[in-house]
Design a protein around this motif. Structure first.
Motif, PDB file in Angstrom:
ATOM      1  N   THR A 177       5.230  10.584   8.012  1.00  9.81           N
ATOM      2  CA  THR A 177       4.436  10.839   6.824  1.00  9.81           C
ATOM      3  C   THR A 177       4.841  12.223   6.296  1.00  9.81           C
ATOM      4  O   THR A 177       5.818  12.796   6.761  1.00  9.81           O
ATOM      5  CB  THR A 177       2.921  10.712   7.111  1.00  9.81           C
ATOM      6  OG1 THR A 177       2.208  10.871   5.891  1.00  9.81           O
ATOM      7  CG2 THR A 177       2.442  11.734   8.127  1.00  9.81           C
TER       8      THR A 177
ATOM      9  N   LEU B  44      -4.120  11.511   0.649  1.00 13.19           N
ATOM     10  CA  LEU B  44      -4.466  10.128   0.951  1.00 13.19           C
ATOM     11  C   LEU B  44      -5.221   9.947   2.251  1.00 13.19           C
ATOM     12  O   LEU B  44      -5.733   8.871   2.524  1.00 13.19           O
ATOM     13  CB  LEU B  44      -3.189   9.285   0.997  1.00 13.19           C
ATOM     14  CG  LEU B  44      -2.396   9.249  -0.303  1.00 13.19           C
ATOM     15  CD1 LEU B  44      -1.049   8.607  -0.056  1.00 13.19           C
ATOM     16  CD2 LEU B  44      -3.147   8.502  -1.383  1.00 13.19           C
TER      17      LEU B  44
ATOM     18  N   ARG C  44      -2.594   8.751   7.656  1.00 16.20           N
ATOM     19  CA  ARG C  44      -3.869   8.380   7.010  1.00 16.20           C
ATOM     20  C   ARG C  44      -5.033   8.318   7.996  1.00 16.20           C
ATOM     21  O   ARG C  44      -5.972   7.537   7.813  1.00 16.20           O
ATOM     22  CB  ARG C  44      -3.786   7.018   6.307  1.00 16.20           C
ATOM     23  CG  ARG C  44      -2.513   6.767   5.535  1.00 16.20           C
ATOM     24  CD  ARG C  44      -2.472   7.449   4.217  1.00 16.20           C
ATOM     25  NE  ARG C  44      -1.316   6.976   3.494  1.00 16.20           N
ATOM     26  CZ  ARG C  44      -0.124   7.596   3.496  1.00 16.20           C
ATOM     27  NH1 ARG C  44       0.051   8.726   4.146  1.00 16.20           N
ATOM     28  NH2 ARG C  44       0.865   7.084   2.804  1.00 16.20           N
TER      29      ARG C  44
ATOM     30  N   ASP D 285       0.987   4.159  -2.665  1.00 15.43           N
ATOM     31  CA  ASP D 285       0.739   5.547  -2.252  1.00 15.43           C
ATOM     32  C   ASP D 285       1.788   6.482  -2.854  1.00 15.43           C
ATOM     33  O   ASP D 285       1.489   7.598  -3.272  1.00 15.43           O
ATOM     34  CB  ASP D 285       0.819   5.688  -0.732  1.00 15.43           C
ATOM     35  CG  ASP D 285      -0.410   5.134  -0.014  1.00 15.43           C
ATOM     36  OD1 ASP D 285      -1.383   4.743  -0.694  1.00 15.43           O
ATOM     37  OD2 ASP D 285      -0.390   5.097   1.226  1.00 15.43           O
TER      38      ASP D 285
ATOM     39  N   GLU E 133       1.429  13.540   1.303  1.00 13.37           N
ATOM     40  CA  GLU E 133       0.656  12.308   1.419  1.00 13.37           C
ATOM     41  C   GLU E 133      -0.684  12.528   2.108  1.00 13.37           C
ATOM     42  O   GLU E 133      -1.711  12.032   1.676  1.00 13.37           O
ATOM     43  CB  GLU E 133       1.425  11.282   2.245  1.00 13.37           C
ATOM     44  CG  GLU E 133       2.581  10.649   1.531  1.00 13.37           C
ATOM     45  CD  GLU E 133       3.511  10.018   2.541  1.00 13.37           C
ATOM     46  OE1 GLU E 133       4.577  10.601   2.773  1.00 13.37           O
ATOM     47  OE2 GLU E 133       3.165   8.973   3.103  1.00 13.37           O
TER      48      GLU E 133
ATOM     49  N   GLN F  71       0.821  -1.203   0.000  1.00 10.59           N
ATOM     50  CA  GLN F  71       0.000   0.000   0.000  1.00 10.59           C
ATOM     51  C   GLN F  71       0.863   1.265   0.000  1.00 10.59           C
ATOM     52  O   GLN F  71       0.596   2.212  -0.745  1.00 10.59           O
ATOM     53  CB  GLN F  71      -0.936  -0.008   1.221  1.00 10.59           C
ATOM     54  CG  GLN F  71      -1.925   1.141   1.257  1.00 10.59           C
ATOM     55  CD  GLN F  71      -2.829   1.160   0.035  1.00 10.59           C
ATOM     56  OE1 GLN F  71      -3.424   0.161  -0.308  1.00 10.59           O
ATOM     57  NE2 GLN F  71      -2.907   2.299  -0.659  1.00 10.59           N
TER      58      GLN F  71
END
Ligand SMILES: [Fe+2]
Ligand SMILES: [Fe+2]
Lengths: 224, 224
Positions: free
Chosen positions: B173, B181, B145, A53, B177, A49
């Motif tokens: 992260t 996402l 996320r 991404d 992103e 994943q």
């Protein structure tokens, strides 16, 4: 994330919480080619994943050595990225799509890793060195303040070392720290050998299953 | 490691494996002043040892918010570093040596963190931004996320975000992103509120003990 441009190489450190294994994703931001170092079967879906991404295409799945404490994720990652080649050292005696020797380069887009033989923990242990970002991936050859056989005598003291395991939650170390603080690296050779022979550690829980599987990309023997 | 010079600011991410809390050590390599973000009581000894390994003097122990899932390590770290000041936001309603507001700077040697109010998860949540290294420490305001209320609309897309928790072993992260996402950041306000009100998550195991303790540097009530 197609169309969204990173301006520097992509890098992520990940943890697998059952075996405390540290996995790494490295990507070339220009060509979108990527490698993964020491993936674990249990976290293959997470890793697939994340690669998607980042809009990365996995070209190599590398292991630093034949692990005894977890099963590699390479065979599962290949299902999502059919052109991925698994990588192990020739000295490991294991099977992989590509067997590498000391001094060889593994290329992903405009980036590359240099293979360095760092035997000790296993005969086939290698360290992958990412010169561009001054990072080294040691697997179990060098851990934080522990283990020890290493080829970093010529290394730059500020270079970051990314280890394969740490049970205290310490995620990185540096050449500077280990040369000065690692109790096993400040001993004489004689004392070092004596220490290592007398650790009396229990075998990893998954040893009997993991080693044979990891000799061939993590495929578990079918007993039927 | 007195006398051994690092040439760049010192940075380490650490994990506490029981609550999956991520702790950060940041140091000024010139003055040897350091801060720690979201330390946990259970790993205080590890953190003290690491700070000493780096020859760092801890000047601030910061929390991003009053945690409900673990007890802060600030009261234990102060024993090893008596001049350390604990830091919480004024909006948290908690006690600390220094209470900070949106826009304030927290200085450590030649480095500094900017405080940004990012309420939502708790009223007193703040994000600490290290502009020099383009890193942001969001605590639980923004997770990988997930979760979501954040003030990063103006942020640089490549800036790295260091979160407070991740149960899948993803350690960092980026703004890029999460803007693209994170399912909770791509909803309308109405849908977002509906989602957040219907999560029906169990209370953290340590809630009843942790929150009162974290309102005052982690000192647990003595019932005698
Ligand atoms: Fe190993
Ligand atoms: Fe929280």
């Amino acid at each position: 994330m197609r169309g969204l441009a990173f301006s520097t190489p992509i890098f992520r450190q990940l943890v697998e919480f059952q075996s405390y294994t540290y996995t790494y994703i490295l990507g070339c931001e220009k060509t979108r080619q990527a490698v993964i170092i020491d993936p674990v079967d249990k976290t293959a879906d997470r890793d697939i994943q994340l690669l998607k991404d980042f809009d990365l295409n996995l070209v190599y799945g590398l292991n630093t050595h034949v692990h005894a404490d977890h099963i590699t994720g390479t065979h599962l990652l290949r299902k999502a990225f059919p052109s991925m080649k698994s990588v192990l050292s020739r000295a490991s005696g294991g099977k992989a799509d590509r067997l590498v020797d000391d001094g060889e380069d593994v290329q992903f887009g405009e980036q590359k890793l240099e293979v360095r033989a760092t035997p000790g923990h296993t005969n086939g242990c290698v360290t992958y060195v990412w010169h561009e970002l001054r990072r080294a991936f040691t697997g179990d050859s060098l851990l934080v303040r522990a283990c020890g056989r290493t080829d970093f005598q010529e290394g730059n003291a500020a270079a970051l070392i990314f280890i394969g395991h740490n049970y205290n939650g310490i995620l990185q170390t540096s050449v500077l720290e280990e040369k000065n603080l690692n109790p096993r690296l400040t001993k004489t050779e004689e004392k070092f050998l004596e220490t290592m022979e007398n650790l009396h550690l229990a075998h990893p829980k998954q040893l009997d299953e993991a080693v044979p599987a990891n000799m061939k990309d993590g495929e578990v023997e079918n007993s039927s």
